[in-house]
Design a protein around this motif. Structure first.
Motif, PDB file in Angstrom:
ATOM      1  N   LYS A 186     -40.587 -12.911   4.544  1.00  0.00           N
ATOM      2  CA  LYS A 186     -39.403 -13.716   4.257  1.00  0.00           C
ATOM      3  C   LYS A 186     -38.154 -12.900   4.538  1.00  0.00           C
ATOM      4  N   GLN A 187     -37.429 -13.280   5.586  1.00  0.00           N
ATOM      5  CA  GLN A 187     -36.231 -12.548   6.000  1.00  0.00           C
ATOM      6  C   GLN A 187     -34.994 -13.327   5.566  1.00  0.00           C
ATOM      7  N   MET A 188     -34.264 -12.767   4.585  1.00  0.00           N
ATOM      8  CA  MET A 188     -33.147 -13.483   3.976  1.00  0.00           C
ATOM      9  C   MET A 188     -31.816 -13.202   4.664  1.00  0.00           C
ATOM     10  N   HIS A 189     -31.692 -12.048   5.321  1.00  0.00           N
ATOM     11  CA  HIS A 189     -30.433 -11.668   5.941  1.00  0.00           C
ATOM     12  C   HIS A 189     -30.684 -11.221   7.378  1.00  0.00           C
ATOM     13  N   LYS A 190     -29.595 -11.087   8.122  1.00  0.00           N
ATOM     14  CA  LYS A 190     -29.689 -10.535   9.469  1.00  0.00           C
ATOM     15  C   LYS A 190     -30.212  -9.106   9.419  1.00  0.00           C
ATOM     16  N   LEU A 191     -29.883  -8.395   8.342  1.00  0.00           N
ATOM     17  CA  LEU A 191     -30.397  -7.039   8.164  1.00  0.00           C
ATOM     18  C   LEU A 191     -31.918  -7.032   8.147  1.00  0.00           C
ATOM     19  N   ASP A 192     -32.531  -7.972   7.422  1.00  0.00           N
ATOM     20  CA  ASP A 192     -33.995  -8.056   7.369  1.00  0.00           C
ATOM     21  C   ASP A 192     -34.569  -8.300   8.762  1.00  0.00           C
ATOM     22  N   GLU A 193     -33.923  -9.176   9.513  1.00  0.00           N
ATOM     23  CA  GLU A 193     -34.383  -9.494  10.867  1.00  0.00           C
ATOM     24  C   GLU A 193     -34.349  -8.264  11.774  1.00  0.00           C
ATOM     25  N   LEU A 194     -33.266  -7.494  11.685  1.00  0.00           N
ATOM     26  CA  LEU A 194     -33.141  -6.302  12.528  1.00  0.00           C
ATOM     27  C   LEU A 194     -34.125  -5.212  12.101  1.00  0.00           C
ATOM     28  N   MET A 195     -34.403  -5.122  10.805  1.00  0.00           N
ATOM     29  CA  MET A 195     -35.390  -4.142  10.347  1.00  0.00           C
ATOM     30  C   MET A 195     -36.774  -4.482  10.872  1.00  0.00           C
ATOM     31  N   MET A 196     -37.138  -5.764  10.882  1.00  0.00           N
ATOM     32  CA  MET A 196     -38.441  -6.165  11.409  1.00  0.00           C
ATOM     33  C   MET A 196     -38.498  -5.985  12.922  1.00  0.00           C
ATOM     34  N   LYS A 197     -37.367  -6.142  13.582  1.00  0.00           N
ATOM     35  CA  LYS A 197     -37.295  -5.862  15.012  1.00  0.00           C
ATOM     36  C   LYS A 197     -37.559  -4.378  15.272  1.00  0.00           C
ATOM     37  N   SER A 198     -37.052  -3.541  14.387  1.00  0.00           N
ATOM     38  CA  SER A 198     -37.290  -2.104  14.487  1.00  0.00           C
ATOM     39  C   SER A 198     -38.768  -1.776  14.330  1.00  0.00           C
ATOM     40  N   VAL A 199     -39.455  -2.495  13.436  1.00  0.00           N
ATOM     41  CA  VAL A 199     -40.897  -2.289  13.255  1.00  0.00           C
ATOM     42  C   VAL A 199     -41.648  -2.647  14.534  1.00  0.00           C
ATOM     43  N   ARG A 200     -41.309  -3.788  15.130  1.00  0.00           N
ATOM     44  CA  ARG A 200     -41.977  -4.211  16.373  1.00  0.00           C
ATOM     45  C   ARG A 200     -41.711  -3.229  17.505  1.00  0.00           C
ATOM     46  N   ILE A 231     -15.220  10.017  -1.953  1.00  0.00           N
ATOM     47  CA  ILE A 231     -15.986   8.769  -1.922  1.00  0.00           C
ATOM     48  C   ILE A 231     -15.070   7.572  -2.134  1.00  0.00           C
ATOM     49  N   LYS A 232     -15.233   6.578  -1.290  1.00  0.00           N
ATOM     50  CA  LYS A 232     -14.490   5.325  -1.422  1.00  0.00           C
ATOM     51  C   LYS A 232     -15.477   4.166  -1.474  1.00  0.00           C
ATOM     52  N   VAL A 233     -15.290   3.280  -2.415  1.00  0.00           N
ATOM     53  CA  VAL A 233     -16.129   2.089  -2.540  1.00  0.00           C
ATOM     54  C   VAL A 233     -15.328   0.889  -2.063  1.00  0.00           C
ATOM     55  N   LYS A 234     -15.864   0.178  -1.077  1.00  0.00           N
ATOM     56  CA  LYS A 234     -15.161  -0.955  -0.481  1.00  0.00           C
ATOM     57  C   LYS A 234     -16.014  -2.217  -0.557  1.00  0.00           C
ATOM     58  N   VAL A 235     -15.351  -3.355  -0.551  1.00  0.00           N
ATOM     59  CA  VAL A 235     -16.043  -4.641  -0.546  1.00  0.00           C
ATOM     60  C   VAL A 235     -15.965  -5.228   0.858  1.00  0.00           C
ATOM     61  N   LYS A 236     -17.116  -5.504   1.438  1.00  0.00           N
ATOM     62  CA  LYS A 236     -17.207  -6.170   2.741  1.00  0.00           C
ATOM     63  C   LYS A 236     -18.149  -7.348   2.559  1.00  0.00           C
ATOM     64  N   GLU A 237     -17.574  -8.517   2.385  1.00  0.00           N
ATOM     65  CA  GLU A 237     -18.355  -9.697   2.034  1.00  0.00           C
ATOM     66  C   GLU A 237     -19.417 -10.000   3.089  1.00  0.00           C
ATOM     67  N   ASP A 238     -20.647 -10.186   2.617  1.00  0.00           N
ATOM     68  CA  ASP A 238     -21.788 -10.571   3.476  1.00  0.00           C
ATOM     69  C   ASP A 238     -21.984  -9.613   4.655  1.00  0.00           C
ATOM     70  N   TRP A 239     -21.848  -8.301   4.418  1.00  0.00           N
ATOM     71  CA  TRP A 239     -22.038  -7.363   5.518  1.00  0.00           C
ATOM     72  C   TRP A 239     -23.471  -7.382   6.058  1.00  0.00           C
ATOM     73  N   ARG A 240     -24.429  -7.778   5.214  1.00  0.00           N
ATOM     74  CA  ARG A 240     -25.823  -7.833   5.675  1.00  0.00           C
ATOM     75  C   ARG A 240     -26.075  -8.975   6.649  1.00  0.00           C
ATOM     76  N   LYS A 241     -25.126  -9.891   6.775  1.00  0.00           N
ATOM     77  CA  LYS A 241     -25.246 -11.006   7.709  1.00  0.00           C
ATOM     78  C   LYS A 241     -24.368 -10.826   8.953  1.00  0.00           C
ATOM     79  N   ASN A 242     -23.581  -9.765   8.973  1.00  0.00           N
ATOM     80  CA  ASN A 242     -22.638  -9.508  10.062  1.00  0.00           C
ATOM     81  C   ASN A 242     -23.319  -8.680  11.148  1.00  0.00           C
TER      82      ASN A 242
END
Length: 404
Positions: free
Chosen positions: A164-178, A375-386
């Motif tokens: 189950k791939q919920m984000h674009k990040l998950d998709e790219l990680m599975m692409k890395s596995v392949r 260290i700086k903490v920043k908010v980047k909305e939905d970065w896992r989908k970008n």
């Protein structure tokens, strides 16, 4: 003991501490240029954006020629080309190797939290891949290099296989596995022996299953230290009968049990050929890559629920300074919501301070230098989908050394 010190690991060691390299020449293995620049270089000229491509394994001949070119040893280049034309094996550093020398790529495949990273660290004999009790810790494909007198194996530690791939990040990680599976010469398929026996190929698509069956594949049953010997034998027999794998070996990656047997199997299955990399190199990733991974490991250890999974750690700047001055490392942590940022910071910033201290202790142990972290903490909305951001962070097989 400080709370942060409790999370500082003794597993991080700089690979070249015993290699005799001066500080200016030490590296993990930089494909293009070293990202950690000296302070004066920062002031004189802007840092160029460098892309590190990890999706394809290098050509043997091209790898040899590249080292020769960098070293500017023209006479050695003529010798290597002549030897290759005559069919002799030549290592990456120009040294002749035995005719029975073996080398190749090995992909570690399995579900999340089965111990792939621990197994990689055990085979190499050094901590390269971060390890936590939480699943899906590995995001990038970690490349580790294990060399011996008559072999060199290049190991890919891949993200855990998920359906189950919920984000674009998950998709790219599975692409890395392949991609790792396609580029490998043989495979280690890892399963958790504590779980009931199952078809280990059940979570993979048909194309991946056919690819695995076409290559030498070893089924590694990890965490045997957690079950009784009688249960180990029963499960090993079941997998030998039903998994369709070439061989099944139970191990305890955490305690090093069975690691040598796995290495012997790999060496016997690798194709004949010269070394891809110099023998004192254990990874081609940059030093700053491992700094960010150490920091991310501490986030997994210190925070719960969604925080480890929604956080992205980037080393924006790494300035190496002459002792006694401390190296300067600028780090940014991206999260998706203001509420997540508040959790990371904690009350009066105490949680972030604990995180920074724990990470700094391991980073200093890794680079063998005192460090100052900003260290700086920043908010980047939905970065896992970008997709653009994900490519910039290296999830498409490329690692960018300059910040957007």
């Amino acid at each position: 003991m400080l709370a942060a010190e409790a999370f500082a690991s003794d597993g991080w060691r700089f690979p070249h501490r015993e290699c005799g390299f001066p500080r200016s020449r030490r590296r993990i293995y930089c494909v293009a240029v070293r990202a950690a620049v000296r302070e004066e270089d920062d002031q004189e000229k802007p840092q160029e954006k460098t892309i590190f491509v990890l999706s394809e394994k290098p050509n043997r001949r091209a790898a040899v020629e590249e080292v020769v070119k960098r070293a500017n040893r023209e006479s050695l280049a003529d010798e290597i080309i002549h030897q290759e034309e005559d069919g002799e094996n030549v290592a990456h550093d120009g040294m002749k190797v035995a005719a029975d020398h073996r080398s190749g790529y090995v992909a570690l495949i399995g579900k999340p939290n089965v111990g792939k990273s621990t197994l990689l660290n055990g085979i190499i004999g050094q901590k390269l891949s971060i390890v936590t009790a939480k699943p899906q810790t590995t995001r990038h494909r970690i490349l580790g290099i294990c060399s011996g007198p008559n072999y060199q194996m290049i190991l890919y530690d891949t993200p855990g296989v998920i359906t189950k791939q919920m984000h674009k990040l998950d998709e790219l990680m599975m692409k890395s596995v392949r991609s790792a599976t396609i580029n490998s010469d043989c495979l280690l398929l890892i399963a958790d022996i504590c779980h009931p026996p199952e078809q280990v190929l059940g979570t993979l698509d048909e194309g991946a299953v056919n690819l695995i069956k076409s290559k030498p594949t070893l089924l590694v049953l990890n965490k045997k230290d957690k079950v009784k010997q009688s249960e180990i034998q029963k499960k090993q027999e079941w997998y030998e009968k039903n998994s369709g794998m070439d061989e099944v070996i139970p191990v305890s990656a955490k305690f090093g049990l069975g690691i040598e047997e796995v290495k012997q199997w790999l060496v016997s299955k690798l194709p004949l050929g010269p070394a891809y990399y110099p023998r004192d190199i254990v990874s081609e990733h940059q030093e700053r890559f491992f700094v960010s991974e150490i920091f991310r490991e501490k986030i997994f250890q210190l925070y719960r629920e969604e925080i480890p999974y929604c956080s992205q750690v980037n080393v924006v700047r790494y300035v190496e300074r002459e002792a006694p001055a401390k190296d300067f490392i600028e780090i940014e942590i991206l999260v998706e919501k203001e509420s997540q940022k508040a959790i990371l910071l904690g009350k009066e910033g105490k949680a972030l301070k604990t995180l920074a201290t724990a990470a700094r202790l391991d980073i200093e142990d890794f680079v063998d230098r005192k460090c100052y972290l900003e260290i700086k903490v920043k908010v980047k909305e939905d970065w896992r989908k970008n997709e653009e951001l994900l490519e910039h962070f290296g999830y498409s097989g490329k690692i960018a050394s300059a910040s957007l």
